[in-house]
Design an enzyme around this catalytic site. Structure first.
Site, PDB file in Angstrom:
ATOM      1  N   HIS A  39       0.853  -1.191   0.000  1.00  0.00           N
ATOM      2  CA  HIS A  39       0.000   0.000   0.000  1.00  0.00           C
ATOM      3  C   HIS A  39       0.884   1.235   0.000  1.00  0.00           C
ATOM      4  O   HIS A  39       1.974   1.232   0.584  1.00  0.00           O
ATOM      5  CB  HIS A  39      -0.947   0.015   1.201  1.00  0.00           C
ATOM      6  CG  HIS A  39      -0.264  -0.162   2.517  1.00  0.00           C
ATOM      7  ND1 HIS A  39       0.124  -1.403   3.004  1.00  0.00           N
ATOM      8  CD2 HIS A  39       0.133   0.736   3.442  1.00  0.00           C
ATOM      9  CE1 HIS A  39       0.714  -1.247   4.161  1.00  0.00           C
ATOM     10  NE2 HIS A  39       0.749   0.047   4.457  1.00  0.00           N
TER      11      HIS A  39
ATOM     12  N   HIS B 288       0.879   5.156   1.079  1.00  0.00           N
ATOM     13  CA  HIS B 288       0.213   6.188   1.880  1.00  0.00           C
ATOM     14  C   HIS B 288       0.274   7.527   1.147  1.00  0.00           C
ATOM     15  O   HIS B 288       1.374   7.974   0.766  1.00  0.00           O
ATOM     16  CB  HIS B 288       0.940   6.399   3.218  1.00  0.00           C
ATOM     17  CG  HIS B 288       0.868   5.268   4.184  1.00  0.00           C
ATOM     18  ND1 HIS B 288      -0.064   5.212   5.203  1.00  0.00           N
ATOM     19  CD2 HIS B 288       1.629   4.148   4.306  1.00  0.00           C
ATOM     20  CE1 HIS B 288       0.136   4.109   5.929  1.00  0.00           C
ATOM     21  NE2 HIS B 288       1.152   3.448   5.399  1.00  0.00           N
TER      22      HIS B 288
HETATM   23  P1  AMP Z   1       1.742   0.377   7.459  1.00  0.00           P
HETATM   24  O1  AMP Z   1       2.340   0.719   8.782  1.00  0.00           O
HETATM   25  O2  AMP Z   1       2.353   1.134   6.312  1.00  0.00           O
HETATM   26  O3  AMP Z   1       1.688  -1.123   7.199  1.00  0.00           O
HETATM   27  O4  AMP Z   1       0.261   0.951   7.535  1.00  0.00           O
HETATM   28  C1  AMP Z   1      -0.895   0.192   7.585  1.00  0.00           C
HETATM   29  C2  AMP Z   1      -2.021   1.177   7.617  1.00  0.00           C
HETATM   30  O5  AMP Z   1      -3.236   0.503   7.367  1.00  0.00           O
HETATM   31  C3  AMP Z   1      -2.171   1.913   8.959  1.00  0.00           C
HETATM   32  O6  AMP Z   1      -2.025   3.310   8.748  1.00  0.00           O
HETATM   33  C4  AMP Z   1      -3.590   1.535   9.405  1.00  0.00           C
HETATM   34  O7  AMP Z   1      -4.264   2.608  10.028  1.00  0.00           O
HETATM   35  C5  AMP Z   1      -4.251   1.148   8.104  1.00  0.00           C
HETATM   36  N1  AMP Z   1      -5.352   0.209   8.228  1.00  0.00           N
HETATM   37  C6  AMP Z   1      -5.358  -0.943   8.915  1.00  0.00           C
HETATM   38  N2  AMP Z   1      -6.551  -1.550   8.800  1.00  0.00           N
HETATM   39  C7  AMP Z   1      -7.317  -0.758   8.009  1.00  0.00           C
HETATM   40  C8  AMP Z   1      -8.663  -0.832   7.521  1.00  0.00           C
HETATM   41  N3  AMP Z   1      -9.462  -1.860   7.821  1.00  0.00           N
HETATM   42  N4  AMP Z   1      -9.100   0.177   6.747  1.00  0.00           N
HETATM   43  C9  AMP Z   1      -8.310   1.219   6.441  1.00  0.00           C
HETATM   44  N5  AMP Z   1      -7.043   1.340   6.864  1.00  0.00           N
HETATM   45  C10 AMP Z   1      -6.554   0.369   7.642  1.00  0.00           C
END
Ligand code: AMP
Ligand code: ZN
Length: 138
Positions: free
Chosen positions: A101, A103
């Site tokens: 993903h 950001h």
């Molecule tokens: P990372 O630390 O780059 O792996 O970020 C994962 C991101 O996914 C975090 O910012 C979470 O807030 C976000 N996240 C986790 N679960 C969900 C969800 N169900 N819907 C939207 N965002 C999510």
């Protein structure tokens, strides 16, 4: 790989809800559930991969074409002054969801709840040359 084990695969499958901002055949983009700043968005390829380092150049090119599109939509909608675009790879970098993903984090002020700081060092040109050559040859 089991789709059941991946929260973003479940969102892509429509099994759990998301605040969707964009979708096409290749990617989905939705608001991060924990908004670092208003409009914080994740752009996610529909084909599961652990992170960018596991994807080939073409898949990454397709993903980043959509990052460009979605970032501009977020910028227009939020009227942010700028943004950070970040992708974490592996635990050491802070990755917590192991489905690629990107950001998109709109920025409104340098006091936003996001701080990215680069410690500055005096340049060592010999080290730079050695490292650059090593990377070139990898
Ligand atoms: P990372 O630390 O780059 O792996 O970020 C994962 C991101 O996914 C975090 O910012 C979470 O807030 C976000 N996240 C986790 N679960 C969900 C969800 N169900 N819907 C939207 N965002 C999510
Ligand atoms: Zn997945």
């Amino acid at each position: 790989f089991m789709v059941d084990d991946c929260i973003f695969c479940k969102i892509i499958a429509g099994d759990i809800p998301s605040s969707k901002v964009y979708e096409d055949e290749e990617v989905i983009a939705f608001l991060d559930i924990s908004q670092v700043t208003p409009g914080h968005t994740l752009v996610v390829p529909k084909k599961h991969a652990r992170n960018l380092l596991e994807m080939d150049e073409m898949a990454t090119a397709q993903l980043f074409a959509r990052v460009s599109k979605v970032a501009k939509k977020v910028a227009t909608a939020t009227q942010a002054k700028g943004m950070n675009i970040i992708s974490n790879m592996e635990e050491v970098s802070g990755q917590t969801v192991f489905h690629t993903h990107i950001h998109i984090i709109p920025r409104y002020s340098d006091q936003d709840e996001l701080a990215i700081s680069f410690t500055e060092h005096e340049p060592n040109f010999d080290q730079l040359a050695v490292l650059a050559e090593k990377i070139q040859n990898s």
